[in-house]
Structure formats: C-alpha cells, structure tokens
Motif scaffolding. Sequence first.
Motif, PDB file in Angstrom:
ATOM      1  N   UNK A  23       0.803  -1.216   0.000  1.00 26.11           N
ATOM      2  CA  UNK A  23       0.000   0.000   0.000  1.00 26.11           C
ATOM      3  C   UNK A  23       0.839   1.271   0.000  1.00 26.11           C
ATOM      4  N   UNK A  24       2.141   1.160  -0.168  1.00 22.86           N
ATOM      5  CA  UNK A  24       2.994   2.357  -0.153  1.00 22.86           C
ATOM      6  C   UNK A  24       2.645   3.303  -1.296  1.00 22.86           C
ATOM      7  N   UNK A  25       2.807   4.585  -1.045  1.00 22.85           N
ATOM      8  CA  UNK A  25       2.603   5.629  -2.058  1.00 22.85           C
ATOM      9  C   UNK A  25       3.762   6.605  -1.940  1.00 22.85           C
ATOM     10  N   UNK A  26       4.863   6.295  -2.608  1.00 26.01           N
ATOM     11  CA  UNK A  26       6.089   7.056  -2.440  1.00 26.01           C
ATOM     12  C   UNK A  26       5.966   8.504  -2.911  1.00 26.01           C
ATOM     13  N   UNK A  27       5.014   8.779  -3.789  1.00 24.74           N
ATOM     14  CA  UNK A  27       4.858  10.154  -4.254  1.00 24.74           C
ATOM     15  C   UNK A  27       4.418  11.090  -3.135  1.00 24.74           C
ATOM     16  N   UNK A  28       3.839  10.524  -2.072  1.00 20.79           N
ATOM     17  CA  UNK A  28       3.427  11.353  -0.939  1.00 20.79           C
ATOM     18  C   UNK A  28       4.616  11.968  -0.213  1.00 20.79           C
ATOM     19  N   UNK A  29       5.822  11.443  -0.473  1.00 15.85           N
ATOM     20  CA  UNK A  29       7.019  11.995   0.161  1.00 15.85           C
ATOM     21  C   UNK A  29       7.296  13.423  -0.277  1.00 15.85           C
TER      22      UNK A  29
END
Length: 261
Positions: free
Chosen positions: A112-118
Amino acid sequence: MFYVSIFFQYASQYLKTRLTYRVDTIVEILSDLLFQAVNLIFILVVFGHTTFLSGWNREEIIFIYGFFLVPYAIFSSFFNIWDFNERYIVKGEMDRVLTRPIHSLFQIIMERMELESLFGVITGLVIMYYAGTTLGLTIAWYDVFLFLAMVIGGAFIYAGIFISLASIGSWSDSRTDIMPMMYNIGNYGRYPIDIYHRVIRYILTWILPFAFVGVYPAAYFLQKEEWYVYSFLTPVMGLVFLTISVLLWNAGVKKYRGAGN
C-alpha cells in the motif's frame, strides 16, 4: 537485511509502475500540493482577522503546519492502510498475505505504499524555512538529529494509531467507519494545542496523541520552553504507540478466521 532487501524490491517495482503512468502520478502530486495550499490559505485567512491566536502569531502557526506535513508525509507514504478492513478482511485478501513467509503487516505496508506522498516532506520543509526565516529562528548542529527523531516519532504515532484501528478488522468481518473520522481528528494536531478545551487537549495528548505530530515537537524549534517536556516525549510516544499497535496486530492475526462463508 532480508526485510531491507524486500523493501527495496517493492519500492523498485512500485516506481516502475508509477513511471508507466507519468501523467497520473503528476496529477496526484499536484492535487496533494493543492490540498496543502488550501490548508495554508485557511491559516492566512484566519490571521487576516486577528494578530494572535491564543498567544501564537501567524508565522509560528505556519511553522507548526510545515512541521506537521513532514511526519504526515512519511506516514502517508508507508502506512496507507485506511482501506485495510474492506480490502483485506471483507474481500479476503488477508488469506493471500498469510500464506507468505513474511510478516503480514510488513507485506501490507509494502503493498500500500505511495512514495509520491514523500513530496509532502519537501513542502513541509519549505514552509518551515519560510516561517523560521521570518521569525529569525536559529538552529544548533544537534537540532538536526532532534528534528529527525521527532519526525520519526510523529510518523510512528500516526502509524500506531491507524495500525491499531486496522487490527480491529481481525475481530470483525464487517466494514468499520472509524478511519475517516480518525483522519479528521488527526488534523487537530497541526494547530496549537492550547486553543482547545482542556478535555480535547487531554485526548490529543494522551489518548489520541496527534499533538505530538505537530505542535509539541514544533514548539521546541519555536523556543517555547513551556512545551519542551512534551517535545522530547515525541519519540517515546511514537515507539510506545507503534509497539502497542504491532502487539494488537499480532493478536488480531491469531484471531483472524479467514474469508470463508
């Protein structure tokens, strides 16, 4: 090292997927930035009608909001489990997860990771820099390490609360509507805690400690000495709540009955 290797493999596959649909990724990043800008505009509108809010000026509250965005962005990137109950319990995907020789919580976090949220980290740092420069704040060399510890602690608090809520699904086969409500409550942590009633202050400090995500750690860098004790408690609260949530998760997995009818 095994889990570190698995993490980078998941991250690599995720980035490949997102780069395949570049326009969608860009639109999502822009929508997140727009949402953050709306919240910032709200603060500016409030201070268009007053100079101080319970002793806090505009730049100080902007600084708190900027700090809040950093741990929240980390949480949003790696602990995006708001739909756990519906997807993994109601639809039965938890059965698939439990057949693999990796801890179930780690798998779900990776899936469920969403790396763009970084990108929220960058936004938060920019906002903090602007507010800090306006306020004339100075930092010592050790403040960088304190900042990292408090940011990780804040992210762990968010993660601990939402993992604990997700664990409830292991005892219930039906949908729960707690997650959206908790997301809304979490937003209270990005404003000064002393603007609320004492009951709400107690809840946001010791029961649902969202105040440790924004205002308490930010108060240290704003040199609010009366809040220093709470500031330094941030990493401790993060470890405590994350530990509790993992214990609840492990207990819930043992109670999970599967997706059979």
